[in-house]
Design an enzyme around this catalytic site. Sequence first.
Site, PDB file in Angstrom:
ATOM      1  N   HIS A 125      42.199  19.554  41.062  1.00 30.83           N
ATOM      2  CA  HIS A 125      40.999  19.816  40.242  1.00 30.83           C
ATOM      3  C   HIS A 125      41.078  21.160  39.511  1.00 30.83           C
ATOM      4  O   HIS A 125      40.242  21.438  38.658  1.00 30.83           O
ATOM      5  CB  HIS A 125      39.735  19.816  41.117  1.00 30.83           C
ATOM      6  CG  HIS A 125      39.416  18.482  41.718  1.00 30.83           C
ATOM      7  ND1 HIS A 125      39.311  17.330  40.971  1.00 30.83           N
ATOM      8  CD2 HIS A 125      39.195  18.107  43.016  1.00 30.83           C
ATOM      9  CE1 HIS A 125      39.026  16.303  41.776  1.00 30.83           C
ATOM     10  NE2 HIS A 125      38.962  16.749  43.018  1.00 30.83           N
ATOM     11  N   ASP A 162      45.059  10.285  44.912  1.00 32.09           N
ATOM     12  CA  ASP A 162      43.856  10.842  45.543  1.00 32.09           C
ATOM     13  C   ASP A 162      42.648  10.044  45.027  1.00 32.09           C
ATOM     14  O   ASP A 162      42.659   9.533  43.906  1.00 32.09           O
ATOM     15  CB  ASP A 162      43.729  12.317  45.138  1.00 32.09           C
ATOM     16  CG  ASP A 162      42.628  13.060  45.879  1.00 32.09           C
ATOM     17  OD1 ASP A 162      42.948  13.819  46.812  1.00 32.09           O
ATOM     18  OD2 ASP A 162      41.436  12.894  45.516  1.00 32.09           O
ATOM     19  N   HIS A 164      39.913  11.073  44.066  1.00 27.04           N
ATOM     20  CA  HIS A 164      39.255  11.774  42.958  1.00 27.04           C
ATOM     21  C   HIS A 164      40.222  11.912  41.777  1.00 27.04           C
ATOM     22  O   HIS A 164      41.430  12.066  41.980  1.00 27.04           O
ATOM     23  CB  HIS A 164      38.800  13.171  43.403  1.00 27.04           C
ATOM     24  CG  HIS A 164      37.878  13.161  44.584  1.00 27.04           C
ATOM     25  ND1 HIS A 164      38.322  13.378  45.880  1.00 27.04           N
ATOM     26  CD2 HIS A 164      36.551  12.927  44.660  1.00 27.04           C
ATOM     27  CE1 HIS A 164      37.283  13.293  46.704  1.00 27.04           C
ATOM     28  NE2 HIS A 164      36.201  13.009  45.999  1.00 27.04           N
TER      29      HIS A 164
HETATM   30 ZN   LIG Z   1      40.204  13.989  46.624  1.00 28.59          ZN
END
Ligand SMILES: [Zn+2]
Length: 309
Positions: A125, A162, A164
């Site tokens: 991220h 992942d 996300h």
């Molecule tokens: Zn994640």
Amino acid sequence: MDTLFYTHPSFLSHNPGPGHPESPERLRAVWKALDAPQFNLLIRREAPAGSLDQVKLIHDAEYVETIMSSIPARGLVQLDPDTSLSPGSGEALIRGIGATCAAVDAIMAGDADNAFCAVRPCGHHAEPARAMGFCIFNQIAVAAAHARVAHGLSRVAVVDFDVHHGNGTQAAFQADPGFFYTSTHQSPLYPGTGSRNEKGLGNIVNIPLPHGTGSEAFRQAVESEMLPALEAFDPEFIFISAGFDAHYSDPLAGLNFNAEDYYWITRELMHLADRHCNGRIVSMLEGGYSMEGLEQSTAAHVKALMQDL
Ligand SMILES: [Zn+2]
């Protein structure tokens, strides 16, 4: 296969505080899984310290300096509502970069076929100038850039399973055709990016999956979309953002993958890497917040990396 395993005790010392899901216990669960006798042949190496110059291959210089000068002597420095620096974060961040870059160097030197790096915090991220979502430096993006700069590769790919979307990796890669990023992720879910129409220069392939997606639909999406796109890119090195939070037991998300799915996708990527880039793969731990899910999934993923084709 000869598989390297990089980790370091300093990754326990990045501590976002009591009750935070991205806890040092996650790393202990991964270590426990890889202590089993079936992993005796892993080539275990201590993660070396990386350099700030490596970090700056992806991150803005000013951002890097701000982070490194903000490490607190005690307590926490909050970077966003989910992301903080603790006294041990500086060494953990620098060794996280060092682990992934050293894995690239070792594989390019022919020391091993592939590598798994168990680091904390996670990285996908983290954008070039912004920490978010537990992530501060984007280790996998840095390692991919390092493969190009230090080893002269032209085309490097990151595969991210992942749960996300790796908005940080996408942000770092989307304007550079030498990078390729493909991700399966739950949508809608944090961080809200990762729609199909985010394509960069054609080098970004996002595969959003609805809440509840299980093994069959995941494998179908990988076979029909992710692998053909990766084939077409013809990578010279494959990186894996190995988050295990799409496991059915994960408390932060709602997909229903199991450990066998992580074994399966790892083998698929190894076959593809064998055809395109002499098998070169560096994988790095991203998310995963169920200790049971982390243990089972890491074991399946690394078992796959170690097995001959
Ligand atoms: Zn994640």
